[in-house]
Scaffold this active site. Structure first.
Site, PDB file in Angstrom:
ATOM      1  N   CYS A 257      54.727  59.223  53.866  1.00 46.79           N
ATOM      2  CA  CYS A 257      53.831  59.776  54.872  1.00 46.79           C
ATOM      3  C   CYS A 257      54.453  60.817  55.576  1.00 46.79           C
ATOM      4  O   CYS A 257      54.010  62.210  55.371  1.00 46.79           O
ATOM      5  CB  CYS A 257      53.251  58.641  55.706  1.00 46.79           C
ATOM      6  SG  CYS A 257      54.300  58.076  56.874  1.00 46.79           S
ATOM      7  N   HIS A 308      52.954  55.940  60.944  1.00 48.29           N
ATOM      8  CA  HIS A 308      52.221  56.588  60.018  1.00 48.29           C
ATOM      9  C   HIS A 308      51.893  58.001  60.693  1.00 48.29           C
ATOM     10  O   HIS A 308      51.381  58.142  61.651  1.00 48.29           O
ATOM     11  CB  HIS A 308      51.149  55.751  59.409  1.00 48.29           C
ATOM     12  CG  HIS A 308      50.402  56.301  58.237  1.00 48.29           C
ATOM     13  ND1 HIS A 308      51.209  56.361  57.057  1.00 48.29           N
ATOM     14  CD2 HIS A 308      49.244  57.139  58.023  1.00 48.29           C
ATOM     15  CE1 HIS A 308      50.203  57.007  56.009  1.00 48.29           C
ATOM     16  NE2 HIS A 308      49.313  57.594  56.593  1.00 48.29           N
ATOM     17  N   HIS A 320      46.781  62.661  53.933  1.00 45.77           N
ATOM     18  CA  HIS A 320      48.016  61.698  54.148  1.00 45.77           C
ATOM     19  C   HIS A 320      48.299  61.211  52.676  1.00 45.77           C
ATOM     20  O   HIS A 320      47.492  60.911  51.914  1.00 45.77           O
ATOM     21  CB  HIS A 320      47.991  60.923  55.243  1.00 45.77           C
ATOM     22  CG  HIS A 320      46.751  59.862  55.044  1.00 45.77           C
ATOM     23  ND1 HIS A 320      46.962  58.474  55.195  1.00 45.77           N
ATOM     24  CD2 HIS A 320      45.408  60.021  54.686  1.00 45.77           C
ATOM     25  CE1 HIS A 320      45.721  57.900  54.967  1.00 45.77           C
ATOM     26  NE2 HIS A 320      44.813  58.643  54.740  1.00 45.77           N
TER      27      HIS A 320
END
Length: 347
Positions: A257, A308, A320
């Site tokens: 990520c 994240h 993402h």
């Protein structure tokens, strides 16, 4: 004369037979005769019997499967996405993207184009990059996956399968989560961005699905969105469908990520750390109501620890690198509860 290895020969024979079965099911004796003719004798059948049975089973399963499609098509591109256009021309307006291996309903075919519907997208794609008929159904059997869809708003996602366990995050109604398994205790084990968690079986619908097309978020100049933001978001969208790789920073071969975010922003002269937690402190904190395309949205566990990061692309969506199973994808920015929003592009 082209020579194939035994393994490839088996696959060719078995796949061909499976396709034949979809068009007109074969009896056991006819199937055996077809294999004998194609692979050269009884010895070959004995060597390949198990693989052949597997392909036959796939074909039989595919015959009765529809997943809601009448005439299914599957995007057959090496990587990235298949462009969906408003009209059957390469000059047509781009109305969506069909990721690699995503499914669609083929409404009709016109010359080199297929008129398709997929998710919320309707338009035309090149037939050259679309599997149809038996091939599409067999491919779909390999691609179908199970999801757990929230059927209530603010669904609690817990660390353990009980109501006293810590709440990791919340998801909105209609959001899909990666399904892992259903326990005997009334809880469904799911995965969010690669981390296992649990939701109550009473508040989710578990079903098999195929990926569908992605709508194009319209980012218009002159409406509070700068040129660099528009360009950055459109650049990031090119990598939808590419793999998630822990510790990776490659937009094509794989990134996690924060690796995805740092590599996208690097192109625009912005240096970020390879850590979502660190990136959360490398810009100006903003509220969710202030989000513009190109801003960063962070997510965390129940204790608020950030684990994240995603890029806001407008229209209530983020892009993402989600997990090894889903790769780089677009989600609602509320697919789980955001814990922080940060601006690193100052314009």
């Amino acid at each position: 004369m082209i020579k194939h290895t035994r393994e490839k020969q088996v696959k060719i024979v078995a796949t061909g037979l499976a396709l034949c079965m979809l068009a007109a099911p074969l009896s056991a004796s006819a199937a055996e005769s077809s294999v004998l003719m194609a692979s050269g004798g009884v010895a070959s059948v004995l060597e390949t019997e198990r693989t052949l049975e597997e392909y036959i089973q796939i074909a039989q399963d595919a015959q009765g499967a529809s997943w809601g499609y009448t005439n299914i098509g599957v995007a057959n591109v090496e990587s990235g996405n298949l462009n969906v256009r408003a009209v059957s021309s390469t000059d047509g307006k781009l109305v969506g993207k069909l990721p690699k291996d995503a499914a669609c309903e083929v409404v009709e075919t016109v010359d080199d184009w297929a008129h398709i519907k997929s998710g919320e997208v309707e338009g035309y794609v090149s037939k050259e990059f679309l599997l149809t008929g038996p091939e599409a159904r067999i491919r779909a059997m390999e691609l179908v996956h199970t999801v757990a869809t929230a059927n209530t708003d603010g669904l609690n996602v817990r660390q353990e399968p009980n109501t006293t366990s810590e709440i990791v995050t919340q998801v909105g109604q209609g959001e899909e989560m990666e399904y892992v398994e259903t326990g005997s205790d009334g809880w469904v084990k799911i995965s969010i961005d690669g981390e296992d968690a649990y939701v109550s079986q009473d508040y989710v619908t578990v079903e098999e699905k195929l990926d569908t097309a992605i709508t194009m978020t319209e980012l218009l100049y002159g409406q509070g969105v700068s040129d660099v933001r528009v360009d950055l978001v459109e650049y990031a969208k090119q990598f939808i469908g590419n793999p998630y790789v822990w510790g990776g920073t490659s937009l094509t071969k794989g990134a996690d990520c924060s690796g995805f975010v740092l590599s996208v922003f690097k192109k625009y002269g912005i240096t970020l750390s390879h850590s979502s937690r660190a990136q959360a402190n490398e810009g100006t904190k903003i509220s969710a109501s202030e989000l513009k395309p190109g801003d960063l949205v962070f997510y965390g566990n129940g204790k608020g620890n950030i684990n994240h990061v995603a890029i806001y692309i407008g229209g209530g969506q983020v892009i993402h690198a989600s997990s090894p199973k889903t790769g780089i994808k677009i989600s609602s920015y509320k697919y789980r509860t955001p814990v922080k929003c940060v601006r690193v592009i100052h314009d």
